[in-house]
Design a protein around this motif. Structure first.
Motif, PDB file in Angstrom:
ATOM      1  N   LEU B 121       5.767  77.515  25.193  1.00 10.54           N
ATOM      2  CA  LEU B 121       5.931  78.592  24.231  1.00 10.54           C
ATOM      3  C   LEU B 121       4.590  79.220  23.884  1.00 10.54           C
ATOM      4  N   GLY B 122       3.595  78.368  23.739  1.00  9.94           N
ATOM      5  CA  GLY B 122       2.259  78.836  23.421  1.00  9.94           C
ATOM      6  C   GLY B 122       1.730  79.763  24.506  1.00  9.94           C
ATOM      7  N   TYR B 123       1.919  79.376  25.765  1.00  9.71           N
ATOM      8  CA  TYR B 123       1.398  80.207  26.846  1.00  9.71           C
ATOM      9  C   TYR B 123       2.152  81.525  26.951  1.00  9.71           C
ATOM     10  N   ILE B 124       3.482  81.461  26.704  1.00 11.37           N
ATOM     11  CA  ILE B 124       4.252  82.708  26.733  1.00 11.37           C
ATOM     12  C   ILE B 124       3.715  83.661  25.670  1.00 11.37           C
ATOM     13  N   TRP B 125       3.520  83.120  24.474  1.00 13.07           N
ATOM     14  CA  TRP B 125       3.039  83.967  23.378  1.00 13.07           C
ATOM     15  C   TRP B 125       1.603  84.408  23.578  1.00 13.07           C
ATOM     16  N   TYR B 126       0.822  83.566  24.257  1.00 14.77           N
ATOM     17  CA  TYR B 126      -0.547  83.973  24.572  1.00 14.77           C
ATOM     18  C   TYR B 126      -0.497  85.268  25.374  1.00 14.77           C
ATOM     19  N   PHE B 127       0.398  85.262  26.357  1.00 10.29           N
ATOM     20  CA  PHE B 127       0.559  86.452  27.200  1.00 10.29           C
ATOM     21  C   PHE B 127       1.006  87.649  26.360  1.00 10.29           C
ATOM     22  N   ILE B 128       1.979  87.418  25.472  1.00  4.24           N
ATOM     23  CA  ILE B 128       2.473  88.516  24.634  1.00  4.24           C
ATOM     24  C   ILE B 128       1.351  89.090  23.778  1.00  4.24           C
ATOM     25  N   PHE B 129       0.591  88.193  23.139  1.00  3.10           N
ATOM     26  CA  PHE B 129      -0.492  88.660  22.257  1.00  3.10           C
ATOM     27  C   PHE B 129      -1.564  89.415  23.039  1.00  3.10           C
TER      28      PHE B 129
END
Lengths: 444, 293
Positions: B121-129
């Motif tokens: 989840l963290g990596y997905i959101w890293y990409f989003i941010f």
């Protein structure tokens, strides 16, 4: 009655549980025995084959326990060529890539197998194998080694391994963008670098591809300062002993200016740019300069293999420098049966025409000995450019110094650099934090 | 007869609790007490572990700014995360206990982020941010998206809060939904007949009756927020600098990066007592407010 059933069930459950446990143990024990038996058999087989007629060269086998998966096939072919020429059989065993090489090597040595040649990193990574390493200072090729490759594998003035190849970094730059901006001569001083950056900016080109990656800043950028010191080894020891500080070191003032030039001329969102993005955007031609080395060639090729890249030395002091290091070494094991034959093989590898061709073309190495001409087509433009540069200006090639520091320091330097990049701290505070990181880690 | 009965009791306890207890002891208790021992040594993670007495603890308390700044960061984070998570979860729960057509589907959707592992989840959101937000910002020019997300201490902080809330609010919502559905209908009806407004009913009838759920939700979010590690590692890695380093990440780095396992376990012990103290205080205060219908 009911109670009876419960009891029975409980009993049954216990039996089953106990049964499982035993079964597993038995299985494991069996496996272990089988595998040890297998090992001893192979051991016996090998010693039998080697011992009886040692003098005859046909029966000499050199075992090479090596790490680099990329060269495994080519090394095998090289070994066959050597056998044809001399009759000495070279057996190559490759453990790298996803495998834990050092653990496997330690297991091999612990099991009493003593390969003639194995790989080891330099500096602290070499410590476990110092006792096994033969002194290679007297070998014919030793005098031809690139100066910066020696220290990492030397102990008490003795050369204990053959550096495998070189990796190098400096400012990798986009020649086409430099031409567009009308920069004809590479900048040799900080003033010239600033002027070049200005020229690029005037043409609407962002000069520097920056990243917030801790290792790029904490390891590579800091090394520019360390390597520019006239005596990095002593300086580093003094810093660790608390006798010298970055704050009072004159080189650091110039280094701060270099960092300021880089940070002031980088892309806007440097704080959120990771390594992959940085290289991908550089490869797409968005930036003129990136502070990385030949290791980005593969990633650049994925985006644009035609990109016209070169490596320029980093201006800081009187002369600009590039920085090179040795990722791995060939170690000749003095506890093995045919150590002398192993030395002969290594010598052949770097001196015969066949061996030279393999190293330059098939292994795609930047050679660590100056007698082998680099194959620029094989190693790519960045490495090729460095190889030519290092042969023409051997005095402008400096070493990698970060491994002289214990773990943890470079990470904290990286953090401090991030804060400086984000303008949270001033240059003086940055230098203070560099010192503090060393003090914190050295005090165990 | 009495003896046999006792014996069978014991037997049942051993069989049904025994295996669980055994593994709990092996996997949780044993490492915990070993950690307690290593707190007083200079263990380097390999084999050296000499007794150093209170050195580690004095060092943490007198000479470790980084630990205390990560402690401060974690406390701020916990307050922000607990308040927003519970407000959003409670709001969603109130909405989804109304007669909405899609409430089943919506409950699943809101719960879904909880199923994805924290690191992923963290990596997905890293990409989003980093990518998503910046390209939205470029095309629309909205200031919010043009911020250097995760690149500055403030955006890093709120970035982690956003992802944490997004991940945990669904789970807390389910607990609140279950509690709200359990509030007796007749009490609500009585209140309504007495002329209480919806707001009044919420404050004076629903809230006191779902106090047990609030206790649980506050407890879970507080302890999770305090122990937050994977989101931190994936989103900012503690950066820029050490500005967004949670205590768990600080302990991890002290042990694995700096190779000082002794000092790391000492910090972990302090951390354990801090979490225990804070959550106990929280449970104690909210428990006092629980009532029965």
């Amino acid at each position: 009655m009911k109670k009876g059933i419960t009891m029975l069930l409980t009993a049954a459950l216990f039996v089953v549980l106990a049964g499982c446990g035993n079964g597993n143990n038995g299985g494991n024990a069996g496996n272990n025995q089988a595998s040890t038996a297998g090992n001893t058999e192979t051991n016996a087989g090998q010693t039998n084959a080697e011992k009886p007629e040692e003098p005859k060269k046909e029966n000499v086998t050199i075992k090479v326990f090596q790490f680099k998966v990329e060269i495994a096939d080519a090394l095998q072919k090289l070994a066959e060529a050597y056998e044809q020429e001399t009759g000495v059989k070279v057996e190559v065993e490759t453990h790298g890539g996803g495998e834990d090489y050092s653990a496997l090597l330690k297991a091999e040595l612990a099991a009493g197998e003593e390969p003639e040649i194995f790989n080891s990193a330099g500096w602290a990574g070499f410590d476990p194998y110092v006792d096994r390493a033969s002194d290679l200072s007297g070998e014919a090729w030793a005098k031809d080694l690139v100066e910066a490759s020696k220290a990492q594998i030397s102990r008490d003035g003795k050369l204990l391994g053959m550096p495998m190849n070189l990796e190098a970094y400096g400012f990798t730059y986009n020649k086409d963008l430099f031409a567009q901006a009308g920069i004809t001569a590479l900048p040799q001083t900080l003033d010239e670098l600033e002027a070049a950056a200005k020229k690029l900016q005037d043409k609407g080109i962002t000069p520097f591809a920056l990243t917030s990656e801790w290792w790029s800043m904490g390891i590579h950028t800091l090394n520019i300062a360390l390597a520019n010191h006239e005596d990095p080894a002593t300086f580093i020891e003094d810093v660790k002993a608390g006798k010298a500080t970055f704050k009072d070191e004159p080189v650091m003032k110039d280094w701060l200016r270099l960092v300021d030039i880089m940070f002031a001329n980088g892309q806007k969102n440097a704080l959120t740019t990771d390594y992959n993005t940085q290289v991908a955007e550089f490869a797409a031609g968005k930036y003129a300069i990136i502070q990385h080395g030949n290791w980005i060639q593969g990633m650049v090729d994925e985006v644009n293999p035609e990109l016209n890249l070169g490596m320029m030395p980093v201006p800081l002091g009187a002369k600009p420098y590039t920085f090179t290091g040795v990722p791995n070494n060939w170690i000749v094991n003095n506890k093995s049966a045919h150590a002398e034959e192993a030395k002969a093989f290594l010598n052949w590898m770097v001196s015969s025409e066949t061996g030279k061709k393999y190293i330059a073309t098939d292994f795609k190495f930047i050679p660590a000995v100056s007698t082998i001409a680099p194959d620029t087509a094989a190693i790519g433009k960045i490495g090729g450019d460095f190889a030519t540069f290092s042969q023409e200006h051997a005095d402008q090639v400096k070493g990698w110094n970060w491994d002289r520091f214990p773990d943890g320091i470079t990470q904290q330097w990286g953090s401090a650099m991030q804060e400086y990049l984000g303008k949270q701290i001033s240059g003086d505070e940055l230098l203070g934090k560099l010192d503090k990181a060393v003090a914190d880690i050295v005090k165990r | 007869m009495v003896k046999r009965k006792q014996w069978s009791e014991w037997m049942q306890q051993t069989v049904f609790v025994g295996p669980g207890l055994l593994f709990f002891a092996l996997i949780i208790l044993l490492p915990f007490f070993m950690g307690f021992y290593y707190t007083f040594t200079n263990w380097d993670g390999v084999d050296k572990a000499d007794w150093v007495g209170l050195d580690n603890l004095t060092r943490v308390f007198t000479d470790d700014e980084r630990f205390w700044s990560s402690f401060w960061f974690t406390s701020k984070f916990t307050v922000a995360a607990v308040v927003t998570t519970n407000l959003i979860a409670f709001g969603l729960a109130l909405l989804l206990t109304r007669n909405l057509k899609l409430k089943g589907v919506l409950r699943t959707i809101f719960f879904l982020p909880n199923v994805i592992g924290g690191l992923l989840l963290g990596y997905i959101w890293y990409f989003i941010f980093v990518r998503g937000f910046s390209s939205i910002g470029e095309s629309t020019g909205i200031g919010f998206f043009e911020l250097p997300w995760l690149g500055t201490p403030a955006t890093g902080f709120w970035g982690i809060v956003i992802v944490f809330v997004w991940q945990t609010a669904g789970y807390m919502m389910l607990i609140y939904v279950a509690a709200i559905l359990n509030v007796p209908k007749e009490l609500m009806e009585a209140a309504r007949i007495d002329g209480a407004s919806g707001w009044r009913i919420l404050l004076s009838v629903t809230m006191p009756l779902i106090m047990p759920a609030i206790t649980i939700c506050l407890f879970l979010t507080t302890s999770n927020a305090f122990k937050m590690f994977d989101l931190n590692l994936a989103l900012t890695g503690g950066g820029p600098g050490n500005a967004t380093e949670s205590i768990a990440l600080n302990i991890y780095k002290e042990s694995l990066t700096n190779g000082r396992y002794g000092l790391g376990t000492a910090k972990a012990m302090i951390f354990f007592f801090a979490v225990a103290l804070i959550t106990l205080l929280q449970v104690w205060t909210t428990k006092k407010r629980e009532v029965e219908a």
